[in-house]
Design a protein around this motif. Structure first.
Motif, PDB file in Angstrom:
ATOM      1  N   VAL A  88      -3.973  -2.148  -6.713  1.00 19.94           N
ATOM      2  CA  VAL A  88      -3.192  -3.289  -7.170  1.00 19.94           C
ATOM      3  C   VAL A  88      -3.674  -4.497  -6.377  1.00 19.94           C
ATOM      4  N   ARG A  89      -4.090  -5.531  -7.087  1.00 22.51           N
ATOM      5  CA  ARG A  89      -4.492  -6.787  -6.444  1.00 22.51           C
ATOM      6  C   ARG A  89      -3.545  -7.868  -6.939  1.00 22.51           C
ATOM      7  N   PHE A  90      -3.025  -8.638  -6.008  1.00 25.17           N
ATOM      8  CA  PHE A  90      -2.057  -9.670  -6.358  1.00 25.17           C
ATOM      9  C   PHE A  90      -2.437 -10.953  -5.649  1.00 25.17           C
ATOM     10  N   ALA A  91      -2.565 -12.031  -6.407  1.00 25.44           N
ATOM     11  CA  ALA A  91      -2.900 -13.327  -5.827  1.00 25.44           C
ATOM     12  C   ALA A  91      -1.768 -14.305  -6.105  1.00 25.44           C
ATOM     13  N   ASP A  92      -1.457 -15.122  -5.096  1.00 24.77           N
ATOM     14  CA  ASP A  92      -0.467 -16.185  -5.278  1.00 24.77           C
ATOM     15  C   ASP A  92      -0.945 -17.422  -4.545  1.00 24.77           C
ATOM     16  N   THR A  93      -0.161 -18.492  -4.611  1.00 23.47           N
ATOM     17  CA  THR A  93      -0.592 -19.786  -4.078  1.00 23.47           C
ATOM     18  C   THR A  93      -0.175 -20.050  -2.634  1.00 23.47           C
ATOM     19  N   SER A  94       0.517 -19.126  -2.003  1.00 23.10           N
ATOM     20  CA  SER A  94       0.935 -19.348  -0.618  1.00 23.10           C
ATOM     21  C   SER A  94      -0.230 -19.095   0.339  1.00 23.10           C
ATOM     22  N   SER A  95      -0.393 -19.985   1.296  1.00 24.13           N
ATOM     23  CA  SER A  95      -1.436 -19.781   2.303  1.00 24.13           C
ATOM     24  C   SER A  95      -0.874 -19.134   3.573  1.00 24.13           C
ATOM     25  N   ALA A  96       0.378 -18.725   3.522  1.00 25.76           N
ATOM     26  CA  ALA A  96       0.993 -18.051   4.670  1.00 25.76           C
ATOM     27  C   ALA A  96       0.822 -16.539   4.509  1.00 25.76           C
ATOM     28  N   LEU A  97       0.232 -15.920   5.519  1.00 27.00           N
ATOM     29  CA  LEU A  97       0.093 -14.465   5.485  1.00 27.00           C
ATOM     30  C   LEU A  97       1.430 -13.818   5.810  1.00 27.00           C
ATOM     31  N   PRO A  98       1.768 -12.718   5.130  1.00 26.79           N
ATOM     32  CA  PRO A  98       3.032 -12.037   5.447  1.00 26.79           C
ATOM     33  C   PRO A  98       3.013 -11.514   6.875  1.00 26.79           C
ATOM     34  N   GLN A  99       4.146 -11.604   7.525  1.00 26.11           N
ATOM     35  CA  GLN A  99       4.261 -11.151   8.914  1.00 26.11           C
ATOM     36  C   GLN A  99       5.093  -9.873   8.972  1.00 26.11           C
ATOM     37  N   PRO A 100       4.471  -8.770   9.391  1.00 24.54           N
ATOM     38  CA  PRO A 100       5.240  -7.533   9.521  1.00 24.54           C
ATOM     39  C   PRO A 100       6.377  -7.709  10.527  1.00 24.54           C
ATOM     40  N   GLN A 101       7.498  -7.104  10.241  1.00 20.92           N
ATOM     41  CA  GLN A 101       8.640  -7.130  11.150  1.00 20.92           C
ATOM     42  C   GLN A 101       8.946  -5.698  11.575  1.00 20.92           C
ATOM     43  N   ARG A 117       3.634  -1.202   2.824  1.00 21.25           N
ATOM     44  CA  ARG A 117       2.755  -0.576   3.818  1.00 21.25           C
ATOM     45  C   ARG A 117       3.054   0.918   3.980  1.00 21.25           C
ATOM     46  N   ALA A 118       4.311   1.311   3.801  1.00 24.98           N
ATOM     47  CA  ALA A 118       4.676   2.727   3.952  1.00 24.98           C
ATOM     48  C   ALA A 118       4.113   3.591   2.821  1.00 24.98           C
ATOM     49  N   THR A 134      -3.597 -10.079  -2.013  1.00 25.46           N
ATOM     50  CA  THR A 134      -3.179  -8.817  -1.411  1.00 25.46           C
ATOM     51  C   THR A 134      -3.774  -7.681  -2.219  1.00 25.46           C
ATOM     52  N   THR A 135      -4.325  -6.702  -1.524  1.00 21.13           N
ATOM     53  CA  THR A 135      -4.892  -5.522  -2.176  1.00 21.13           C
ATOM     54  C   THR A 135      -4.191  -4.287  -1.614  1.00 21.13           C
ATOM     55  N   VAL A 136      -3.660  -3.479  -2.518  1.00 19.61           N
ATOM     56  CA  VAL A 136      -2.959  -2.249  -2.142  1.00 19.61           C
ATOM     57  C   VAL A 136      -3.658  -1.097  -2.862  1.00 19.61           C
ATOM     58  N   ARG A 137      -4.022  -0.072  -2.099  1.00 21.35           N
ATOM     59  CA  ARG A 137      -4.685   1.102  -2.671  1.00 21.35           C
ATOM     60  C   ARG A 137      -3.766   2.305  -2.541  1.00 21.35           C
ATOM     61  N   LEU A 138      -3.596   3.005  -3.657  1.00 22.77           N
ATOM     62  CA  LEU A 138      -2.815   4.239  -3.691  1.00 22.77           C
ATOM     63  C   LEU A 138      -3.749   5.352  -4.171  1.00 22.77           C
ATOM     64  N   ASN A 139      -4.115   6.256  -3.275  1.00 18.80           N
ATOM     65  CA  ASN A 139      -5.025   7.338  -3.655  1.00 18.80           C
ATOM     66  C   ASN A 139      -4.337   8.297  -4.612  1.00 18.80           C
ATOM     67  N   LEU A 140      -5.131   8.802  -5.551  1.00 13.91           N
ATOM     68  CA  LEU A 140      -4.633   9.770  -6.517  1.00 13.91           C
ATOM     69  C   LEU A 140      -4.883  11.187  -5.996  1.00 13.91           C
ATOM     70  N   PRO A 141      -4.030  12.132  -6.378  1.00 17.63           N
ATOM     71  CA  PRO A 141      -4.309  13.518  -6.000  1.00 17.63           C
ATOM     72  C   PRO A 141      -5.595  13.976  -6.693  1.00 17.63           C
ATOM     73  N   PRO A 142      -6.345  14.894  -6.081  1.00 18.00           N
ATOM     74  CA  PRO A 142      -7.591  15.349  -6.690  1.00 18.00           C
ATOM     75  C   PRO A 142      -7.328  16.057  -8.024  1.00 18.00           C
ATOM     76  N   LEU A 143      -8.283  15.900  -8.949  1.00 13.63           N
ATOM     77  CA  LEU A 143      -8.190  16.617 -10.230  1.00 13.63           C
ATOM     78  C   LEU A 143      -8.432  18.094  -9.968  1.00 13.63           C
ATOM     79  N   VAL A 144      -7.695  18.914 -10.667  1.00 12.74           N
ATOM     80  CA  VAL A 144      -7.865  20.354 -10.481  1.00 12.74           C
ATOM     81  C   VAL A 144      -8.615  20.933 -11.634  1.00 12.74           C
TER      82      VAL A 144
END
Length: 144
Positions: A88-101, A117-118, A134-144
């Protein structure tokens, strides 16, 4: 005569794009983005696990919610599916990076980045001309 094992063919890479103006109703945008993601994933062959589809929709919801709160202007969502992952790639116009809390069960709201992140196998946000991506990668389970 031995029968050869057959495995499902890996999916061909599928890429889908969605763009929106963040001036629209927030709840309507979130619903549209979730619908778009579900439709993009429904096109994958073989079919993706239901849990994966739910997780992608959750990630999309959190990303669009943050953009609605903090980034004026247009946004762009891209969902890519291949044999190994959903990206998932998401682009927006904010130049502020998210700050983890730090996790705080008493805090109301502002848990979106924690959630993303979890559930992500990888997560990255970087500044690009005109905002951030922002780029988020979710791995897929292997094909059986």
């Amino acid at each position: 005569m031995d029968q050869a094992e057959t495995k499902a063919a890996p999916p061909v890479e599928e890429v889908a794009h969605w763009a929106a103006d963040l001036d629209e109703s927030r709840s309507e945008l979130i619903a549209q983005a979730r619908w778009f993601a579900a439709e993009a994933l429904a096109a994958a062959s073989p079919a993706l696990p239901v849990a994966t589809v739910g997780t992608v929709k959750l990630v999309v919801s959190e990303l669009i919610t943050n953009a609605c709160k903090y980034a004026p202007g247009p946004c762009r969502l891209e969902v890519t599916v291949d044999a190994e992952a959903v990206v998932v790639r998401f682009a927006d116009t904010s130049s502020a990076l998210p700050q983890p809390q730090d996790a705080c069960p008493e805090r109301v709201g502002r848990h979106g980045l924690e959630i993303v992140r979890a559930v992500a196998d990888s997560y990255r946000t970087r500044l690009v001309p005109g905002g951030k991506r922002t780029t988020v990668r979710l791995n897929l389970p292997p094909l059986v």
